[in-house]
Design a protein around this motif. Structure first.
Motif, mmCIF file in Angstrom:
data_model
loop_
_atom_site.group_PDB
_atom_site.id
_atom_site.type_symbol
_atom_site.label_atom_id
_atom_site.label_comp_id
_atom_site.label_asym_id
_atom_site.label_seq_id
_atom_site.Cartn_x
_atom_site.Cartn_y
_atom_site.Cartn_z
ATOM 1 N N ASN A 106 0.645 -0.660 0.233
ATOM 2 C CA ASN A 106 -0.062 -0.267 0.173
ATOM 3 C C ASN A 106 0.956 1.171 -0.034
ATOM 4 N N LEU A 107 1.631 1.177 1.126
ATOM 5 C CA LEU A 107 2.596 2.621 0.639
ATOM 6 C C LEU A 107 3.366 2.877 -0.734
ATOM 7 N N VAL A 108 4.272 1.910 -1.245
ATOM 8 C CA VAL A 108 4.611 2.044 -2.569
ATOM 9 C C VAL A 108 3.729 2.473 -3.488
ATOM 10 N N GLN A 109 2.341 1.969 -3.167
ATOM 11 C CA GLN A 109 1.357 2.357 -4.322
ATOM 12 C C GLN A 109 1.035 3.719 -4.353
ATOM 13 N N GLN A 110 0.984 4.058 -2.177
ATOM 14 C CA GLN A 110 0.686 5.407 -2.344
ATOM 15 C C GLN A 110 1.896 6.256 -3.142
ATOM 16 N N ILE A 111 3.166 5.643 -3.069
ATOM 17 C CA ILE A 111 4.193 7.001 -3.230
ATOM 18 C C ILE A 111 4.203 6.875 -4.517
ATOM 19 N N SER A 112 3.716 5.883 -5.373
ATOM 20 C CA SER A 112 3.991 6.001 -6.836
ATOM 21 C C SER A 112 2.972 6.725 -7.330
ATOM 22 N N VAL A 113 1.507 6.682 -6.637
ATOM 23 C CA VAL A 113 0.432 7.976 -7.010
ATOM 24 C C VAL A 113 0.982 8.874 -6.826
ATOM 25 N N GLN A 117 1.448 12.204 -9.207
ATOM 26 C CA GLN A 117 0.494 13.191 -9.144
ATOM 27 C C GLN A 117 1.547 14.821 -9.077
ATOM 28 N N LEU A 118 2.816 14.258 -8.041
ATOM 29 C CA LEU A 118 3.784 14.925 -8.632
ATOM 30 C C LEU A 118 4.128 15.687 -9.731
ATOM 31 N N TYR A 119 5.213 15.462 -10.614
ATOM 32 C CA TYR A 119 5.374 15.168 -11.572
ATOM 33 C C TYR A 119 4.152 15.744 -12.954
ATOM 34 N N GLN A 120 3.112 14.846 -12.885
ATOM 35 C CA GLN A 120 1.856 15.824 -13.348
ATOM 36 C C GLN A 120 1.831 17.354 -13.097
ATOM 37 N N LEU A 165 7.160 26.056 -8.528
ATOM 38 C CA LEU A 165 8.239 25.233 -9.253
ATOM 39 C C LEU A 165 8.672 24.416 -7.939
ATOM 40 N N SER A 166 9.649 25.406 -7.061
ATOM 41 C CA SER A 166 11.190 24.729 -6.392
ATOM 42 C C SER A 166 9.957 24.254 -5.543
ATOM 43 N N ASP A 167 8.713 24.323 -5.065
ATOM 44 C CA ASP A 167 7.999 23.592 -4.244
ATOM 45 C C ASP A 167 7.733 22.477 -4.179
ATOM 46 N N ILE A 168 7.917 22.081 -5.580
ATOM 47 C CA ILE A 168 7.557 21.273 -6.277
ATOM 48 C C ILE A 168 8.183 20.024 -6.519
ATOM 49 N N GLU A 169 9.095 20.527 -7.056
ATOM 50 C CA GLU A 169 10.332 20.100 -7.104
ATOM 51 C C GLU A 169 11.542 19.595 -6.156
ATOM 52 N N ARG A 170 10.846 20.211 -5.164
ATOM 53 C CA ARG A 170 11.396 20.023 -3.413
ATOM 54 C C ARG A 170 10.686 18.141 -2.821
ATOM 55 N N GLN A 171 9.330 18.765 -3.207
ATOM 56 C CA GLN A 171 8.819 17.859 -2.883
ATOM 57 C C GLN A 171 8.842 15.859 -3.480
ATOM 58 N N ILE A 172 9.547 16.578 -4.596
ATOM 59 C CA ILE A 172 9.904 15.157 -5.610
ATOM 60 C C ILE A 172 11.044 15.043 -5.115
ATOM 61 N N LEU A 173 12.208 15.326 -4.216
ATOM 62 C CA LEU A 173 13.600 15.130 -4.115
ATOM 63 C C LEU A 173 13.029 14.792 -2.987
#
Length: 179
Positions: A106-113, A117-120, A165-173
């Motif tokens: 479930n955790l892997v699935q949530q991270i994947s989703v 979402q973050l990349y979108q 944009l920088s906030d989203i990139e930080r979240q992705i990192l």
């Protein structure tokens, strides 16, 4: 009924149970059920282990063995029977995926989703940034009296867009570091 007869009856019942279990496909079923010191066979089928225990019992009954050899064989049969009985009790536990495995999936699935979402969201925000830049270029070309005011407003929006944009990139990192 004597002890050997009782053991033979118990092994026959275990064999019937093993045959039923072996018919079912169990995803968590081990390739080798038991320790190699306890059983000489290596099989994913429980029935093979019960048959080995039955062979040992027949050997005990029909062979002329020394007292010490008989004692070792009785001890081995006792250990085999206990191990088989324990395996039958625990077979249902092996069938069910463990809670930890389920939670991890479930955790892997949530991270994947959330990653998708973050990349979108990153893609959408980058597209918005590009459109704002185009609008700023057009506003700078205009000679209208409110062009400067509109250009300043567009630059303010562009600044907020770049911060997002920088906030989203930080979240992705952060998400990628956790993996």
């Amino acid at each position: 009924m004597d002890l050997i007869g009782t053991l033979a009856h118990q092994l026959q019942q275990l064999k019937q149970q093993a045959e039923q279990i072996d018919l079912k496909q169990v995803s968590g079923k081990p390739q080798n059920w038991f320790d190699s010191t306890l059983f000489s066979c290596r099989s994913p089928q429980l029935t093979d282990y019960v048959i080995e225990a039955q062979r040992n019992l027949n050997h005990l009954q029909h062979s002329a063995l020394a007292i010490t050899a008989k004692q070792r064989l009785v001890q081995r049969l006792s250990e085999q029977t206990v191990a088989l009985t324990r395996a039958f009790r625990n077979v249902d536990i092996r069938r069910k995926p463990s809670n930890k495995v389920h939670k991890a999936k479930n955790l892997v699935q949530q991270i994947s989703v959330s990653s998708q979402q973050l990349y979108q969201q990153l893609s959408d925000t980058q597209e918005f940034e590009r459109r704002l830049q185009d609008m700023i270029v057009l506003a700078n070309r205009e000679n209208a009296p409110d062009a400067i005011q509109r250009s300043l407003a567009l630059h303010a929006r562009l600044g907020r867009c770049r911060k997002a944009l920088s906030d989203i990139e930080r979240q992705i990192l952060d998400l990628e570091r956790r993996n």
